[in-house]
Design an enzyme around this catalytic site. Structure first.
Site, mmCIF file in Angstrom:
data_model
loop_
_atom_site.group_PDB
_atom_site.id
_atom_site.type_symbol
_atom_site.label_atom_id
_atom_site.label_comp_id
_atom_site.label_asym_id
_atom_site.label_seq_id
_atom_site.Cartn_x
_atom_site.Cartn_y
_atom_site.Cartn_z
ATOM 1 N N HIS A 181 52.240 29.027 16.217
ATOM 2 C CA HIS A 181 53.131 30.008 16.833
ATOM 3 C C HIS A 181 53.329 29.939 18.449
ATOM 4 O O HIS A 181 54.208 29.605 18.936
ATOM 5 C CB HIS A 181 52.776 31.439 16.483
ATOM 6 C CG HIS A 181 53.850 32.512 16.980
ATOM 7 N ND1 HIS A 181 54.960 32.881 16.249
ATOM 8 C CD2 HIS A 181 53.731 33.272 17.975
ATOM 9 C CE1 HIS A 181 55.700 33.950 16.921
ATOM 10 N NE2 HIS A 181 54.931 34.071 18.145
ATOM 11 N N GLU A 182 52.218 29.759 19.110
ATOM 12 C CA GLU A 182 51.909 29.979 20.337
ATOM 13 C C GLU A 182 52.347 28.476 21.264
ATOM 14 O O GLU A 182 52.881 28.487 22.039
ATOM 15 C CB GLU A 182 50.571 30.303 20.898
ATOM 16 C CG GLU A 182 49.990 31.804 20.631
ATOM 17 C CD GLU A 182 51.206 32.658 20.745
ATOM 18 O OE1 GLU A 182 51.794 32.575 21.758
ATOM 19 O OE2 GLU A 182 51.000 34.036 20.068
ATOM 20 N N HIS A 185 56.036 28.034 21.272
ATOM 21 C CA HIS A 185 56.653 29.242 22.327
ATOM 22 C C HIS A 185 56.392 28.101 23.616
ATOM 23 O O HIS A 185 57.380 28.061 24.465
ATOM 24 C CB HIS A 185 55.931 30.215 22.672
ATOM 25 C CG HIS A 185 56.309 31.652 21.844
ATOM 26 N ND1 HIS A 185 57.241 32.014 21.492
ATOM 27 C CD2 HIS A 185 55.327 32.301 21.211
ATOM 28 C CE1 HIS A 185 57.296 32.948 20.960
ATOM 29 N NE2 HIS A 185 55.900 33.454 20.660
ATOM 30 N N CYS A 193 61.957 34.326 16.291
ATOM 31 C CA CYS A 193 62.776 34.037 15.324
ATOM 32 C C CYS A 193 62.757 35.220 14.371
ATOM 33 O O CYS A 193 61.760 35.868 14.026
ATOM 34 C CB CYS A 193 62.205 32.807 14.749
ATOM 35 S SG CYS A 193 63.559 32.283 13.425
ATOM 36 N N CYS A 217 61.526 27.176 10.748
ATOM 37 C CA CYS A 217 62.663 27.245 9.986
ATOM 38 C C CYS A 217 63.838 26.073 10.207
ATOM 39 O O CYS A 217 63.280 25.511 11.574
ATOM 40 C CB CYS A 217 63.386 28.551 10.091
ATOM 41 S SG CYS A 217 64.149 29.241 11.642
ATOM 42 N N CYS A 220 64.621 26.848 14.341
ATOM 43 C CA CYS A 220 63.553 26.358 15.218
ATOM 44 C C CYS A 220 63.346 25.049 15.299
ATOM 45 O O CYS A 220 63.000 24.254 16.338
ATOM 46 C CB CYS A 220 62.344 27.302 14.843
ATOM 47 S SG CYS A 220 62.737 29.047 15.205
HETATM 48 ZN ZN ZN Z 1 55.498 34.933 19.808
HETATM 49 ZN ZN ZN Z 2 62.713 29.863 13.012
#
Ligand code: ZN
Ligand code: ZN
Length: 233
Positions: A181-182, A185, A193, A217, A220
């Site tokens: 996740h990071e 970014h 999202c 997804c 993204c």
């Molecule tokens: Zn975040």
């Molecule tokens: Zn996404």
């Protein structure tokens, strides 16, 4: 005065400023060199999994992934008082000191300079609060796009009765999702999202991390492809 939340008394450690960015634009260049820096007690068993998933999801975005730092606090951090706070954290189960994210970004940035990393991710067991928003306590993670570095804290990802044992599958998956996740970014931007099981969905509580997948997804994924096209690789 100590504050009380999450069943714990905690103190907020003093804020420090982060030097202004050396970059003039947030359009960073990929592929780049990624360094993963351990600050505190991180079990090495997680390394191969993190390496595998970064390579799978961000395929060809990084030339190599270097892991630095030991499971113990490295000596160069002694001066920044992290060791003392870390020991205190181990001694008391109820009292913890939250670290401002800027303090750890500074450590990461120095190591990035020493090792020629363009992107740095700090993995720590220290509890964190956001230097950008003081109301965000016990963060799972945060990223700083201007400085191309991010943080993941395992503090609230690990059940407290389980602190000293090997990470179980659930904990391992949480750490991996937060790392992805990071880093996501840092590549595709700060926006979250809304797709239910996308790794870029925002997780406020631990159950929300458990219920999303480790994957991007379609939307993204196409953002990732745009960055790839822009950088010609
Ligand atoms: Zn975040
Ligand atoms: Zn996404």
């Amino acid at each position: 005065m100590p504050k009380y939340q999450n069943n714990k008394y905690f103190f907020i450690n003093q804020e420090i400023p982060l030097p202004t960015s050396q970059y003039h634009s947030i359009n960073h260049i990929f592929p780049s060199h990624l360094g993963i820096i351990f600050i505190g007690k991180i079990l090495p068993s997680i390394l191969t999994k993190i390496d595998f998933y970064i390579n799978k999801i961000f395929n060809s975005f990084f030339y190599e992934i270097l892991f630095i730092g030991e499971t113990e606090i490295p000596s160069f951090l002694y001066e920044s008082e992290i060791r003392e706070e870390h020991n205190l954290l181990k001694q008391t189960s109820k009292k913890v000191i939250l670290q401002p994210t800027n303090k750890l970004y500074n450590i990461i940035k120095n190591l990035m300079k020493d090792h020629n990393f363009n992107v740095g991710l700090g993995l720590t067991d220290l509890p964190l609060y956001s230097s950008n928003d003081k109301s965000l306590l016990f963060l799972f993670g945060e990223s700083n796009i201007n400085h191309q570095c991010a943080l993941v804290s395992t503090h609230n990802l690990i059940p407290h009765f389980n602190e000293d044992s090997e990470y179980n599958l659930k904990v391992r998956n949480r750490i991996i999702k937060e790392v992805i996740h990071e880093i996501g970014h840092l590549i595709i931007g700060l926006e979250h999202c809304l797709t239910r099981d996308c790794v870029m969905r925002y997780s406020k509580i631990i159950e929300e991390i458990d219920s999303k997948s480790v994957n991007l997804c379609k939307k993204c994924q196409s953002k990732l492809n745009e960055v790839r096209l822009k950088n010609n690789f």
